[in-house]
Scaffold this active site. Sequence first.
Site, PDB file in Angstrom:
ATOM      1  N   ARG A 108       0.822  -1.235   0.000  1.00 29.05           N
ATOM      2  CA  ARG A 108       0.000   0.000   0.000  1.00 29.05           C
ATOM      3  C   ARG A 108       0.843   1.266   0.000  1.00 29.05           C
ATOM      4  O   ARG A 108       0.359   2.332   0.359  1.00 29.05           O
ATOM      5  CB  ARG A 108      -0.964   0.044   1.178  1.00 29.05           C
ATOM      6  CG  ARG A 108      -2.012  -1.035   1.106  1.00 29.05           C
ATOM      7  CD  ARG A 108      -3.280  -0.596   1.783  1.00 29.05           C
ATOM      8  NE  ARG A 108      -4.251  -1.658   1.733  1.00 29.05           N
ATOM      9  CZ  ARG A 108      -4.306  -2.631   2.633  1.00 29.05           C
ATOM     10  NH1 ARG A 108      -3.475  -2.621   3.652  1.00 29.05           N
ATOM     11  NH2 ARG A 108      -5.193  -3.575   2.513  1.00 29.05           N
ATOM     12  N   GLU A 172      10.907  18.567 -24.599  1.00 22.85           N
ATOM     13  CA  GLU A 172      10.166  19.003 -23.395  1.00 22.85           C
ATOM     14  C   GLU A 172      10.659  20.381 -22.922  1.00 22.85           C
ATOM     15  O   GLU A 172       9.866  21.182 -22.417  1.00 22.85           O
ATOM     16  CB  GLU A 172      10.320  17.984 -22.254  1.00 22.85           C
ATOM     17  CG  GLU A 172       9.816  16.579 -22.570  1.00 22.85           C
ATOM     18  CD  GLU A 172       8.288  16.426 -22.667  1.00 22.85           C
ATOM     19  OE1 GLU A 172       7.559  17.441 -22.484  1.00 22.85           O
ATOM     20  OE2 GLU A 172       7.841  15.298 -22.950  1.00 22.85           O
ATOM     21  N   LYS A 214       8.775  23.214 -14.034  1.00 22.01           N
ATOM     22  CA  LYS A 214       7.788  22.133 -13.958  1.00 22.01           C
ATOM     23  C   LYS A 214       7.271  21.985 -12.539  1.00 22.01           C
ATOM     24  O   LYS A 214       6.068  21.792 -12.318  1.00 22.01           O
ATOM     25  CB  LYS A 214       8.365  20.806 -14.467  1.00 22.01           C
ATOM     26  CG  LYS A 214       7.368  19.679 -14.221  1.00 22.01           C
ATOM     27  CD  LYS A 214       7.334  18.581 -15.213  1.00 22.01           C
ATOM     28  CE  LYS A 214       6.153  17.645 -14.868  1.00 22.01           C
ATOM     29  NZ  LYS A 214       6.242  16.362 -15.494  1.00 22.01           N
ATOM     30  N   ARG A 228      -1.891  22.583 -14.511  1.00 25.10           N
ATOM     31  CA  ARG A 228      -0.970  21.495 -14.882  1.00 25.10           C
ATOM     32  C   ARG A 228      -1.242  20.982 -16.299  1.00 25.10           C
ATOM     33  O   ARG A 228      -0.356  20.450 -16.957  1.00 25.10           O
ATOM     34  CB  ARG A 228      -1.057  20.352 -13.858  1.00 25.10           C
ATOM     35  CG  ARG A 228      -0.032  19.252 -14.104  1.00 25.10           C
ATOM     36  CD  ARG A 228       0.129  18.289 -12.955  1.00 25.10           C
ATOM     37  NE  ARG A 228       1.185  17.323 -13.257  1.00 25.10           N
ATOM     38  CZ  ARG A 228       1.651  16.434 -12.413  1.00 25.10           C
ATOM     39  NH1 ARG A 228       1.172  16.370 -11.196  1.00 25.10           N
ATOM     40  NH2 ARG A 228       2.608  15.616 -12.768  1.00 25.10           N
ATOM     41  N   ASN A 232       0.591  19.622 -21.107  1.00 30.03           N
ATOM     42  CA  ASN A 232       0.203  18.715 -22.181  1.00 30.03           C
ATOM     43  C   ASN A 232       0.313  19.341 -23.572  1.00 30.03           C
ATOM     44  O   ASN A 232      -0.093  18.727 -24.558  1.00 30.03           O
ATOM     45  CB  ASN A 232      -1.237  18.230 -21.971  1.00 30.03           C
ATOM     46  CG  ASN A 232      -1.340  17.316 -20.770  1.00 30.03           C
ATOM     47  OD1 ASN A 232      -0.515  16.421 -20.612  1.00 30.03           O
ATOM     48  ND2 ASN A 232      -2.307  17.557 -19.917  1.00 30.03           N
ATOM     49  N   HIS A 235       0.939  17.286 -26.646  1.00 31.20           N
ATOM     50  CA  HIS A 235       0.873  15.881 -26.244  1.00 31.20           C
ATOM     51  C   HIS A 235      -0.378  15.148 -26.705  1.00 31.20           C
ATOM     52  O   HIS A 235      -0.377  13.919 -26.733  1.00 31.20           O
ATOM     53  CB  HIS A 235       1.016  15.757 -24.722  1.00 31.20           C
ATOM     54  CG  HIS A 235       2.445  15.842 -24.266  1.00 31.20           C
ATOM     55  ND1 HIS A 235       3.227  16.948 -24.517  1.00 31.20           N
ATOM     56  CD2 HIS A 235       3.248  14.967 -23.616  1.00 31.20           C
ATOM     57  CE1 HIS A 235       4.435  16.742 -24.011  1.00 31.20           C
ATOM     58  NE2 HIS A 235       4.477  15.552 -23.461  1.00 31.20           N
ATOM     59  N   HIS A 239       0.827  11.991 -28.404  1.00 36.39           N
ATOM     60  CA  HIS A 239       0.614  10.630 -27.887  1.00 36.39           C
ATOM     61  C   HIS A 239      -0.041   9.736 -28.928  1.00 36.39           C
ATOM     62  O   HIS A 239       0.314   8.566 -29.070  1.00 36.39           O
ATOM     63  CB  HIS A 239      -0.259  10.673 -26.633  1.00 36.39           C
ATOM     64  CG  HIS A 239       0.549  10.942 -25.395  1.00 36.39           C
ATOM     65  ND1 HIS A 239       0.001  11.474 -24.248  1.00 36.39           N
ATOM     66  CD2 HIS A 239       1.861  10.760 -25.121  1.00 36.39           C
ATOM     67  CE1 HIS A 239       0.947  11.606 -23.338  1.00 36.39           C
ATOM     68  NE2 HIS A 239       2.084  11.186 -23.845  1.00 36.39           N
TER      69      HIS A 239
HETATM   70 ZN    ZN Z   1       6.134  14.579 -22.613  1.00 39.52          ZN
END
Ligand code: ZN
Length: 339
Positions: A108, A172, A214, A228, A232, A235, A239
Amino acid sequence: MKHLKFKFSASATDFYADSSFSQLKKIVDQANTVLITDENIFRLHGSKFKNWNCIVLRPGEEFKVQATADAVISQLIKMGADRKTMLIGVGGGVITDITGFTASVYMRGIKSGFVPTTLLAMVDASIGGKNGVDVGVYKNLVGTIRQPSFILHDLDFLDTLPPLEWENGFAEIIKHACIMDVTMFNKLEQQTIGHFRETRKELSNLIRRNTLLKTKVVRQDEFEKGERRLLNFGHTLGHALENQYELSHGQAISIGMTYACHISKQLAGFKETSRVVTVLNKYGLPTYASFDMKRVFEVFQMDKKRERNDMNFIVLQKIGKGMIRSIPLKKLQKIIAGI
Ligand code: ZN
Ligand code: ADP
């Protein structure tokens, strides 16, 4: 030891910038620690791992899957790891993800730390606590958000980093510049990868600056409800392309950023696409590509940024200023088809 402390909602992460792997034994209890790395790093930097408990995984994104986490868990059981054991991921994004994920579920949750060994992992993947494994074509579909106890940078690792991995990291870095740091963008325009590779102080400053940028975003919005999402940028399409074509993450998001610039022009009056494209090319990254729209949109359907028929898409207002726009998927498809 001199370091910064980043406070998050439930924990804090000690950040040792431009430090040395040899300092690790001062930070953790060596006997109760297990290092997780991959075969490449273990081979290239073998001497560093002496006297440490190690789990060495096969390298590659294709091993960023649940089965690898299960294999790590089996080894931890064999090693007698308990709740006091700390897991340290020494590697690129795949290793820090698997380590963070396993540490967050084993018994956990046990403590974790990261020593990122790629530029990309230093400036991006190891920061922010997101971890996960891929499921089929869906990247990071399963995972948790949980902050590591510490992050330690040893820039010596970068001496063996292949050119493609430098380009991945710079994708990035350019992303960070586009969404929130015009000064850094200007600097990147003037410099080259070669300059940063050869000038340790400049490289160290660049890495530190990106780490702080970041971290700042993540601290404001740890669980990705708003700000946040800016990270992206590039992305969504990135992706979808990465999954279907033989592209590295950096190459895929570079193409994604290029298309996002064109979409920004239509949605936010962005006028600096050619500057962004020039910088991406300068850092060895691809910009335009032909791809199968239908398959890309199938992947969009599973994107975590989709809300029913709308996509939360990141656009640029200007260089250094990113924004979140909700856009109907149909409209997005139409714009992309027209580029
Ligand atoms: Zn990335
Ligand atoms: P990222 O997600 O950060 O790009 P990966 O974990 O996918 O990183 O690693 C990319 C590749 O680079 C892997 O084959 C890995 O073994 C290799 N690698 C990681 N760090 C180094 C390094 N410092 N030197 C040489 N190769 C490395």
